[in-house]
Design a protein around this motif. Structure first.
Motif, PDB file in Angstrom:
ATOM      1  N   LYS A 155     -10.249   6.379  11.101  1.00 46.83           N
ATOM      2  CA  LYS A 155     -10.616   5.570   9.937  1.00 46.83           C
ATOM      3  C   LYS A 155     -10.182   6.260   8.646  1.00 46.83           C
ATOM      4  CE  LYS A 155     -14.705   3.639   7.571  1.00 46.83           C
ATOM      5  NZ  LYS A 155     -16.190   3.577   7.605  1.00 46.83           N
ATOM      6  N   GLY A 156     -10.433   7.563   8.545  1.00 49.77           N
ATOM      7  CA  GLY A 156     -10.043   8.321   7.355  1.00 49.77           C
ATOM      8  C   GLY A 156      -8.540   8.411   7.215  1.00 49.77           C
ATOM      9  N   ARG A 157      -7.847   8.590   8.346  1.00 49.73           N
ATOM     10  CA  ARG A 157      -6.396   8.696   8.308  1.00 49.73           C
ATOM     11  C   ARG A 157      -5.761   7.371   7.872  1.00 49.73           C
ATOM     12  NH1 ARG A 157      -2.475  12.183  10.357  1.00 49.73           N
ATOM     13  NH2 ARG A 157      -0.561  11.458   9.362  1.00 49.73           N
ATOM     14  N   ALA A 158      -6.320   6.257   8.333  1.00 44.56           N
ATOM     15  CA  ALA A 158      -5.804   4.940   7.927  1.00 44.56           C
ATOM     16  C   ALA A 158      -5.954   4.754   6.418  1.00 44.56           C
ATOM     17  CB  ALA A 158      -6.546   3.831   8.675  1.00 44.56           C
ATOM     18  N   LEU A 159      -7.094   5.207   5.865  1.00 47.27           N
ATOM     19  CA  LEU A 159      -7.305   5.106   4.427  1.00 47.27           C
ATOM     20  C   LEU A 159      -6.337   6.026   3.679  1.00 47.27           C
ATOM     21  CD1 LEU A 159      -8.869   4.038   1.997  1.00 47.27           C
ATOM     22  CD2 LEU A 159     -10.605   5.815   2.400  1.00 47.27           C
ATOM     23  N   TYR A 160      -6.133   7.232   4.202  1.00 47.19           N
ATOM     24  CA  TYR A 160      -5.184   8.163   3.584  1.00 47.19           C
ATOM     25  C   TYR A 160      -3.786   7.550   3.528  1.00 47.19           C
ATOM     26  CZ  TYR A 160      -1.895  12.013   3.136  1.00 47.19           C
ATOM     27  OH  TYR A 160      -0.852  12.803   2.733  1.00 47.19           O
ATOM     28  N   ASP A 161      -3.325   7.031   4.659  1.00 49.74           N
ATOM     29  CA  ASP A 161      -1.975   6.443   4.719  1.00 49.74           C
ATOM     30  C   ASP A 161      -1.837   5.277   3.752  1.00 49.74           C
ATOM     31  OD1 ASP A 161      -1.194   8.266   6.630  1.00 49.74           O
ATOM     32  OD2 ASP A 161      -1.543   6.931   8.328  1.00 49.74           O
ATOM     33  N   GLN A 162      -2.888   4.464   3.685  1.00 55.49           N
ATOM     34  CA  GLN A 162      -2.876   3.304   2.782  1.00 55.49           C
ATOM     35  C   GLN A 162      -2.738   3.738   1.322  1.00 55.49           C
ATOM     36  OE1 GLN A 162      -6.439   0.790   3.016  1.00 55.49           O
ATOM     37  NE2 GLN A 162      -6.253   0.403   0.814  1.00 55.49           N
ATOM     38  N   LEU A 163      -3.523   4.731   0.913  1.00 53.91           N
ATOM     39  CA  LEU A 163      -3.515   5.171  -0.479  1.00 53.91           C
ATOM     40  C   LEU A 163      -2.227   5.916  -0.831  1.00 53.91           C
ATOM     41  CD1 LEU A 163      -7.247   6.345  -0.803  1.00 53.91           C
ATOM     42  CD2 LEU A 163      -6.249   4.136  -1.433  1.00 53.91           C
ATOM     43  N   LEU A 164      -1.721   6.724   0.118  1.00 55.15           N
ATOM     44  CA  LEU A 164      -0.465   7.432  -0.120  1.00 55.15           C
ATOM     45  C   LEU A 164       0.681   6.430  -0.307  1.00 55.15           C
ATOM     46  CD1 LEU A 164       1.015  10.214  -0.216  1.00 55.15           C
ATOM     47  CD2 LEU A 164       1.492   9.875   2.224  1.00 55.15           C
ATOM     48  N   ASN A 165       0.731   5.426   0.568  1.00 54.85           N
ATOM     49  CA  ASN A 165       1.783   4.408   0.466  1.00 54.85           C
ATOM     50  C   ASN A 165       1.666   3.628  -0.832  1.00 54.85           C
ATOM     51  OD1 ASN A 165       2.933   5.073   2.931  1.00 54.85           O
ATOM     52  ND2 ASN A 165       1.668   3.632   4.086  1.00 54.85           N
ATOM     53  N   GLU A 166       0.435   3.374  -1.256  1.00 54.46           N
ATOM     54  CA  GLU A 166       0.202   2.648  -2.509  1.00 54.46           C
ATOM     55  C   GLU A 166       0.798   3.419  -3.696  1.00 54.46           C
ATOM     56  OE1 GLU A 166      -3.776   1.975  -5.154  1.00 54.46           O
ATOM     57  OE2 GLU A 166      -3.903   1.250  -3.064  1.00 54.46           O
ATOM     58  N   ALA A 167       0.552   4.731  -3.741  1.00 55.44           N
ATOM     59  CA  ALA A 167       1.072   5.553  -4.841  1.00 55.44           C
ATOM     60  C   ALA A 167       2.596   5.623  -4.801  1.00 55.44           C
ATOM     61  CB  ALA A 167       0.464   6.953  -4.777  1.00 55.44           C
ATOM     62  N   ARG A 168       3.152   5.828  -3.611  1.00 57.05           N
ATOM     63  CA  ARG A 168       4.606   5.950  -3.488  1.00 57.05           C
ATOM     64  C   ARG A 168       5.305   4.614  -3.764  1.00 57.05           C
ATOM     65  NH1 ARG A 168       5.779  11.045  -0.820  1.00 57.05           N
ATOM     66  NH2 ARG A 168       7.870  10.359  -0.226  1.00 57.05           N
TER      67      ARG A 168
END
Length: 460
Positions: free
Chosen positions: A301-314
């Protein structure tokens, strides 16, 4: 000689060899040690956390290295070599979508005791020759790889003894370290011609790095820091050229996963073997020093949120992060990660991260009369009966690894590779399945919870 002891001895020998080969790495280690001492002095809560999790003793020896292999046979034998040191393949990473023609795993210890004895791990990549577009060049690369043998006869013999006997004696273990070290040593002479090297580099610099040498020289080693931002600034002030971007999540009060930076790869002289057998002078760029700051391991769950936010910034940045847009990228990253809780209690309550459970020092008095069970876990934590401490992330991040590779291969723009991720093909070459890193963290968390509850029940 235990596998942990062999691994620890090997990591020290590897570090000593690399410092001789790349003296700037010694300067980097000195800087990291100074920064860590400063953090421990100024932030006693971090020192306390490291003591509780058993990491204080291993902070100064925290290392990872990275190598790149050319063939399935090399990967299969490397798995057997690392097994002697108690290192197992954990995780599968496909870097091709980021323009790096490899897929990888990390060889490391998997249980808490072994990790605290020696956390040394090696990020190991296998070249994907199928991603070389030029058929003739691909055949030349394959021929060069088929002609080399990266393992000494001595290390192969000791691996076979280990497999047959179930271990090595002290003398054999020490000999194994010296024999294994030869595989990772830098060789200034290249067995291929300069024109072939340049053609391979034209496809991708990493392909030239793998194919153009006698073996998989260690291309970086990595000390662990408690404050990577201070190290990044310190490198600049000491004349150690840092890469432009710290890879991974932004700076946080409660670090998550992994942040990485490095000094830029060295330009080193190389002699290429000409078609006439004579050597021709040239140069090669690949080896560097890396620094890592490790935080808490995240749940699915945490990793999915991390990936989502990282992709959003990039996605908002729209281009590869580099020197010209570093400040904007950090701003976008911080804004995106405002949605990620920055408090260990919140990370635990929302099941975003993995934790060690430990009885607090005063647990005996507090536990009496309480319901000591998993059903009452949150109350036990709130009442201070159970203390939670973050489980440190021991693995890697594909986007971050690709960013490090691209920066130090002087290719910030990703090549386009359409090849599909192929974990099955990688595991076939490896000769084994890779372990699921998230399952390992979940297992460590569950084991710590059961041990903690058992201690409390006994006290009560």
């Amino acid at each position: 000689m235990s596998s942990d002891a062999i691994r620890h001895s090997f990591s020290l020998a590897m570090s000593k060899m690399y410092q001789k080969e790349v003296p700037l790495y010694t300067d980097l280690m000195d800087l990291v040690a100074e920064v860590n001492d400063e953090v421990l002095d100024q932030q006693p809560e971090i020192a306390e956390q490291l003591k509780h999790t058993g990491e204080m003793e291993r902070l100064s020896m925290e290392r990872h290295g990275a190598i790149r292999l050319g063939t399935a046979a090399e990967l299969a034998m490397m798995r057997r070599l690392f097994a002697v040191m108690g290192m197992q393949p954990v995780g599968y990473y496909d870097l091709a979508p980021a323009g790096v023609p490899v897929h990888s795993t990390a060889f490391r210890a998997v249980d808490t005791v072994s990790l605290n004895n020696s956390p040394f791990r090696v990020f190991t990549s296998l070249l994907r020759l199928d991603l070389i577009a030029d058929e003739t060049l691909r055949q030349q690369a394959q021929a060069a790889l088929d002609a080399r043998n990266i393992f000494t006869d001595g290390v192969v013999k000791l691996i076979e003894i280990y497999e047959q006997e179930g271990g090595l004696t002290q003398e054999q273990g020490e000999q194994f370290v010296q024999e294994a070290l030869e595989t990772f040593r830098w060789h200034e002479q290249s067995p291929i011609a300069k024109d072939i090297y340049e053609q391979l580099a034209g496809q991708h610099q990493l392909i030239a790095d793998v194919v153009g040498f006698k073996g998989p020289h260690i291309n970086h080693l990595t000390p662990r820091t408690l404050d990577i931002d201070s190290v990044q600034q310190g490198m600049q002030s000491r004349g150690i050229p840092p890469k432009a971007i710290i890879e991974g999540p932004p700076r946080r009060d409660c670090p998550i996963l992994l942040r990485q930076t490095s000094f830029k790869a060295l330009v080193e002289p190389v002699s290429f073997k000409g078609h006439d057998g004579q050597y021709e002078a040239g140069q090669h760029t690949a080896r560097f020093g890396e620094i890592e700051q490790r935080g808490v391991a995240l749940t699915p769950k945490g990793r999915a949120l991390y990936d989502q936010l990282l992709n959003e910034a990039r996605d908002k940045l729209g281009v590869t992060p580099n020197e010209s847009n570093a400040e904007l990228y950090y701003q976008l990253l911080s804004e995106a990660f405002a949605a990620f809780p920055d408090d260990y209690q919140a990370l635990h309550e929302q099941e975003l991260a993995y934790f060690h459970y430990q009885p607090s020092e005063a647990h005996s008095a507090q536990a009496t009369g309480l319901d000591v069970s998993t059903d009452n876990l949150q109350q036990l934590i709130e009442q201070g009966v159970i203390r939670i401490e973050p489980i440190v992330y021991e693995d890697f991040l594909p986007v971050s690894a690709a960013g490090i590779f691209q920066s130090n291969l002087h290719t910030d723009t990703a090549n386009s590779y359409d090849g599909q991720s192929n974990q099955q093909e990688f595991e076939q070459a490896l000769g084994a399945s890779v372990q699921d890193e998230l399952a390992l963290y979940a297992q460590r968390q569950d084991e710590s919870l059961q041990a903690c509850l058992a201690a409390l029940q006994q006290a009560a």
